[in-house]
Each structure stands twice: as C-alpha cells, then as structure tokens.
Design a protein around this motif. Structure first.
Motif, PDB file in Angstrom:
ATOM      1  N   PRO A   1      28.164  69.870  58.069  1.00  0.00           N
ATOM      2  CA  PRO A   1      27.826  70.060  56.654  1.00  0.00           C
ATOM      3  C   PRO A   1      28.294  71.424  56.153  1.00  0.00           C
ATOM      4  O   PRO A   1      28.568  72.331  56.943  1.00  0.00           O
ATOM      5  N   LYS A   2      28.348  71.553  54.857  1.00  0.00           N
ATOM      6  CA  LYS A   2      28.664  72.832  54.219  1.00  0.00           C
ATOM      7  C   LYS A   2      27.386  73.355  53.559  1.00  0.00           C
ATOM      8  O   LYS A   2      26.603  72.586  53.018  1.00  0.00           O
TER       9      LYS A   2
ATOM     10  N   LEU B   1      25.237  62.620  60.963  1.00  0.00           N
ATOM     11  CA  LEU B   1      26.551  63.094  60.527  1.00  0.00           C
ATOM     12  C   LEU B   1      27.623  62.852  61.589  1.00  0.00           C
ATOM     13  O   LEU B   1      28.812  62.902  61.282  1.00  0.00           O
ATOM     14  N   GLN B   2      27.181  62.630  62.809  1.00  0.00           N
ATOM     15  CA  GLN B   2      28.068  62.463  63.962  1.00  0.00           C
ATOM     16  C   GLN B   2      28.924  63.714  64.137  1.00  0.00           C
ATOM     17  O   GLN B   2      28.385  64.766  64.404  1.00  0.00           O
ATOM     18  N   ASP B   3      30.230  63.633  63.985  1.00  0.00           N
ATOM     19  CA  ASP B   3      31.092  64.797  64.211  1.00  0.00           C
ATOM     20  C   ASP B   3      31.335  65.629  62.959  1.00  0.00           C
ATOM     21  O   ASP B   3      31.981  66.669  63.026  1.00  0.00           O
ATOM     22  N   GLU B   4      30.843  65.181  61.830  1.00  0.00           N
ATOM     23  CA  GLU B   4      31.040  65.897  60.575  1.00  0.00           C
ATOM     24  C   GLU B   4      30.088  67.099  60.521  1.00  0.00           C
ATOM     25  O   GLU B   4      28.933  67.003  60.934  1.00  0.00           O
TER      26      GLU B   4
END
Length: 95
Positions: free
Chosen positions: A44-45, A39-42
């Motif tokens: 998750p929700k 996801l790198q810097d993202e």
C-alpha cells in the motif's frame, strides 16, 4: 492465557483475581496483518495516514454511542477537548 470465542474475539481472562483484557494493539496488529494478507504481494501507499483515517471515524462513532451522544463525556474518554472532538466530528460529517 486468552481464549477465543467462535467470533474470534478474545475473552477477558483472570490473572491473580483481576480481570484483564486483550490490549487494543493486538486487535489492530491482527487487522493490519489481515489487510496485508489480502493485498498479497501488493504494497500500500501512505499506510500510516490510511490507518489513522480508518480508525478515527469508527472510534468517534463508538465512543459517542457508548456515551449516548454526550460530547463532553466522549471528549473526556478520548482525551480530547470538546472543541477538538467537534472539529473531528465536523470533518467526518458527524454533526
């Protein structure tokens, strides 16, 4: 100390004459770390529900395979009632 195969799966080790296995939590932790790395810097929700949903179906599938489709044995292995197992199987279109 646990060694790994080229497939990156830890080997069972022998400690004081007893075979020990890598705890399942180690595999799960490594997988979640890998997921975050992808996801790198993202961020998750709803990660908790995502993980539970992603783990439950393959767990049911594998346990049913190992028990050759025997739902009573599968329920026992999973620590569920047979009725609860069937509800979960129905939810995942596994019946």
């Amino acid at each position: 100390m646990t060694t790994t195969h080229s497939s990156n799966r830890p080997n069972p080790t022998t400690v004081q004459g007893k075979v020990t296995h890598t705890p399942l939590s180690i595999y799960i932790e490594n997988t979640i770390r890998h997921y975050f790395a992808e996801l790198q810097d993202e961020l998750p929700k709803d990660l908790y529900n995502l993980v539970i949903k992603e783990i439950e179906k393959p767990m049911l599938k594998v346990v049913l395979e190992v028990t050759r489709g025997n739902q009573s044995k599968s329920a026992e292995v999973l620590g569920l009632s047979r009725g609860t197992l069937r509800k979960k199987m129905a939810a995942y279109d596994m019946l």
